[in-house]
Design a protein around this motif. Structure first.
Motif, PDB file in Angstrom:
ATOM      1  N   SER A   1       0.809  -1.215   0.000  1.00  0.00           N
ATOM      2  CA  SER A   1       0.000   0.000   0.000  1.00  0.00           C
ATOM      3  C   SER A   1       0.844   1.267   0.000  1.00  0.00           C
ATOM      4  O   SER A   1       0.315   2.360   0.046  1.00  0.00           O
TER       5      SER A   1
ATOM      6  N   MET B   1      -1.706   3.917  -0.969  1.00  0.00           N
ATOM      7  CA  MET B   1      -2.944   3.381  -1.519  1.00  0.00           C
ATOM      8  C   MET B   1      -3.963   3.138  -0.416  1.00  0.00           C
ATOM      9  O   MET B   1      -3.606   2.912   0.747  1.00  0.00           O
ATOM     10  N   PHE B   2      -5.207   3.172  -0.817  1.00  0.00           N
ATOM     11  CA  PHE B   2      -6.267   2.712   0.069  1.00  0.00           C
ATOM     12  C   PHE B   2      -7.120   1.750  -0.737  1.00  0.00           C
ATOM     13  O   PHE B   2      -7.642   2.127  -1.786  1.00  0.00           O
ATOM     14  N   ASN B   3      -7.225   0.541  -0.256  1.00  0.00           N
ATOM     15  CA  ASN B   3      -8.032  -0.466  -0.933  1.00  0.00           C
ATOM     16  C   ASN B   3      -7.573  -0.661  -2.383  1.00  0.00           C
ATOM     17  O   ASN B   3      -8.380  -0.748  -3.296  1.00  0.00           O
ATOM     18  N   HIS B   4      -6.253  -0.708  -2.548  1.00  0.00           N
ATOM     19  CA  HIS B   4      -5.624  -0.930  -3.854  1.00  0.00           C
ATOM     20  C   HIS B   4      -5.882   0.177  -4.857  1.00  0.00           C
ATOM     21  O   HIS B   4      -5.654   0.004  -6.045  1.00  0.00           O
TER      22      HIS B   4
ATOM     23  N   ALA C   1     -10.875   6.624   4.384  1.00  0.00           N
ATOM     24  CA  ALA C   1      -9.674   5.831   4.645  1.00  0.00           C
ATOM     25  C   ALA C   1      -9.287   5.853   6.116  1.00  0.00           C
ATOM     26  O   ALA C   1      -8.718   4.882   6.611  1.00  0.00           O
TER      27      ALA C   1
END
Lengths: 308, 367
Positions: A85, A105-108, A236
């Motif tokens: 991430s 990244m957050f959640n890809h 996030a």
């Protein structure tokens, strides 16, 4: 795990479970990338930062042309593959010399991107002294008012903390404080320095701290930024309820240790309270009282007489 | 080494009383005393050294081992590359010293000859890696078990088989082999057809059980994702009503590639007609207001006479530009075949395409 196609062996299952979203998350993995024509300078730089974070990162071979600010999809794909991430991408071109892009990244999907220019770089090998153990959790110091006032600097501070934080530790060995990172912000540059902590004897139980510079040392300039929108940031940063500590209200302990509670009542009409019935206080017996009083006064006289 | 200053005067008085006469001895004592004095001053200096005094107090996030220094920097010291390393190191040293004072005050415990300190919770808000996992809905069995109060019992991996007189695994390849060993012969009961293959029947039953289990697993997943799954006709339901059976028959017929159109019917099977959504037609009789309205809308869209001001203006400008260009360059350019379908490109169009924008972008910028 509820998957339509079940994993065929326990090893595959373990790998999938590791990548699932969890309440208490894994340490953020970092991906170190560099372009094809980066040059020795940036390659050394990225290798040194990788050395600082070796436990939780992967250094990949040179990538084909990646332009994170134009098209982030290939980077997202790479990060998804390696379950990372955080990423750091080093490039060098005439227009953007000694470029370092940090992202998370957050959640890809991409959350924040920041492009930094690297100046006056001195690597680990430029400081000829003994280094620290690998995977050490660093102590971070942020100096300068810009980190509080300017939005770019504030976000950069958050990204840097995320980047260099390492494992979220609960217990730390007192001898284990070995690494210190300093980020000093001035109007145009951010100075990053890295030190080894030496704990010397002082007169008290708290040791005296001495520092020894071990590198890498670089001067960073913010170039381009692409930060997340407010609602994505909020999404996030949402914490699970289990981790939130609820305040315990209306409970207290007194000096003796007894637990005291507080109850909130509605307003009571004291006239309508149900109390013990005292016959003597009843209005109907008021007459009887009056006669008693007369009787008492009549008996007073003989008393007086006896005294006399 | 901690030498209290209080000891010094007593030592002096002791010396004065006892060794007054011996001059050599007092000189030696004085030398020792001066040494003691040096040690004390040094110790007091070191004692001061763990203090960190700043104008604005430092802020800590001990859980993250983070120190924030909001003091204004000595700009000159930072900008001058000669003084920079020393100044930055001093800033860092002060920050880390203050952090260590905080850390050493935390509750500690000893394990394996090392002293550990419990860090408090972090205060910096950092974004998560992945979203918070949603609560998983209980499956049908889990709900039933919870209601009935059933607990999970740990099963052994191996089971004692009294026929084979050995430990056989509960599941897996070795279990299947052991079963084959045990069931090399099968009794045929009286009420069963003697020519029926009992082993094949057993295999078939096993396949059905596996299929049923798989269906139930998928049904649990569908339920958790709020999808609908047909209830009847998939697993053998002994308690089905005649209506349910009818529905099951329909499902089994419909679930073919051509939606049951070319499926041969069973004897006495009545295929229901008229299934599916009926198309609703409009009324032919009655007032035609709705119909009129519909047709007028269509007419409006076809015969649009509205003036699109912006398009008209752009068109006019374009024509003017073309004329101007042609006037400048003379008549020669007209004969030249343009690569892009004969459309005339102006100078501004070329400029725009060089900048990386399309021709349409440049048009938009005109007004």
């Amino acid at each position: 795990m509820q998957r339509v196609v079940k994993p065929k062996n326990p090893r595959a299952k373990r790998a999938l479970v590791k990548r699932e979203p969890k309440i208490i998350e894994n340490t953020k993995q970092c991906l170190f990338l560099h372009g094809k024509k980066t040059g020795e300078f940036m390659r050394k730089c990225i290798k040194d930062i990788y050395a600082l974070k070796r436990q939780d990162s992967k250094l990949l071979q040179s990538q084909d042309q990646l332009l994170p600010f134009e098209d982030i999809l290939p980077v997202e794909r790479l990060a998804h593959e390696h379950d990372a991430s955080l990423f750091a991408y080093a490039t060098h071109s005439k227009k953007r010399p000694n470029n370092l892009i940090l992202g998370r990244m957050f959640n890809h999907h991409i959350l924040d991107l920041i492009e930094l220019g690297v100046d006056n770089y001195l690597g680990l090998e430029d400081f000829k002294n003994k280094k620290i153990t690998v995977g050490n959790k660093p102590c971070m110091v942020f100096c300068g008012t810009q980190f509080e006032d300017l939005v770019d600097y504030k976000n950069l501070k958050n990204i840097l903390i995320d980047f260099f934080r390492g494992v979220e530790a609960t217990d730390v060995r007192l001898q284990g404080f070995e690494h210190a990172l300093l980020f000093t912000a001035t109007d145009d540059t951010i100075y990053m320095r890295s030190y080894k902590i030496l704990l010397k004897k002082s007169g008290t139980r708290i040791p005296r701290v001495e520092l020894e510079e071990i590198g890498p040392c670089m001067d960073l300039k913010i170039r381009r930024t692409k930060f997340a929108s407010d609602d994505l940031k909020k999404k996030a940063c949402r914490q699970p309820k289990h981790l939130k500590i609820g305040k315990k209200k209306n409970q207290s302990r007194d000096v003796f240790g007894t637990k005291l509670g507080r109850i909130h009542m509605t307003k009571q009409d004291l006239g309508q309270l149900q109390t013990r019935k005292m016959k003597a206080l009843k209005k109907s017996s008021a007459k009887a009282k009056a006669t008693n009083n007369e009787a008492s006064t009549s008996t007073a006289e003989p008393m007086e007489v006896s005294q006399e | 080494m901690t030498v209290s200053s209080a000891s010094r005067p007593s030592l002096v008085s002791h010396v004065a009383d006892v060794n007054n006469t011996n001059m050599a001895a007092t000189e030696d004592q004085l030398a020792r005393l001066s040494k003691v004095k040096d040690i004390i001053t040094k110790a007091s200096q070191e004692l001061k050294s763990i203090e960190v005094n700043r104008e604005i107090d430092l802020e800590f996030d001990v859980g993250n081992l983070l120190v924030t220094d909001k003091n204004t920097l000595d700009e000159e010291a930072v900008y001058d590359p000669d003084t920079r390393p020393a100044y930055l190191q001093s800033l860092a040293r002060d920050g880390i010293q203050a952090l260590m004072s905080k850390v050493w005050d935390l509750p500690s415990h000893t394990e394996d000859n090392a002293v550990f300190v419990t860090l408090p919770k972090t205060t910096t808000v950092l974004p998560r890696e992945k979203p918070v996992p949603k609560e998983k809905a209980l499956t049908k069995w889990e709900q039933f078990a919870r209601d009935k109060g059933l607990t999970k019992k740990k099963k052994d991996k191996k089971v004692w088989d009294h026929i084979l007189k050995r430990w056989v695994p509960r599941f897996g390849m070795k279990k299947v082999q052991a079963d084959k060993e045990k069931n090399w012969v099968k009794e045929v009961p009286g009420n069963v057809d003697p020519y029926e293959d009992m082993f094949a029947k057993e295999k078939e039953l096993k396949r059905e059980r596996v299929a049923k289990n798989e269906y139930q697993r998928l049904r649990n997943i569908a339920k958790s994702r709020k999808l609908k799954v047909p209830n009847v006709g998939v697993t053998g339901n002994d308690l089905a009503t005649s209506k349910d059976l009818g529905v099951a028959m329909h499902h089994s017929r419909f679930a073919t590639a051509s939606k049951g159109k070319f499926q041969p019917t069973l004897p006495n099977e009545q295929v229901p007609k008229g299934l599916g959504k009926k198309r609703k037609h409009e009324q032919i009789t009655g007032d035609g207001r709705a119909e009129k309205k519909r047709y007028m809308e269509v007419l409006k869209k076809v015969e649009k006479n509205e003036l699109n001001l912006s398009t008209a203006v752009h068109k006019q400008i374009r024509e003017e530009n073309i004329e101007a260009d042609l006037a400048k360059k003379g008549g020669k350019k007209q004969l030249r075949r343009s690569k892009a379908g004969g459309r005339h490109r102006t100078r501004s169009d070329h400029r725009a395409s060089k900048l990386g924008k399309g021709i349409h972008e440049s048009r938009k910028q005109k007004i």
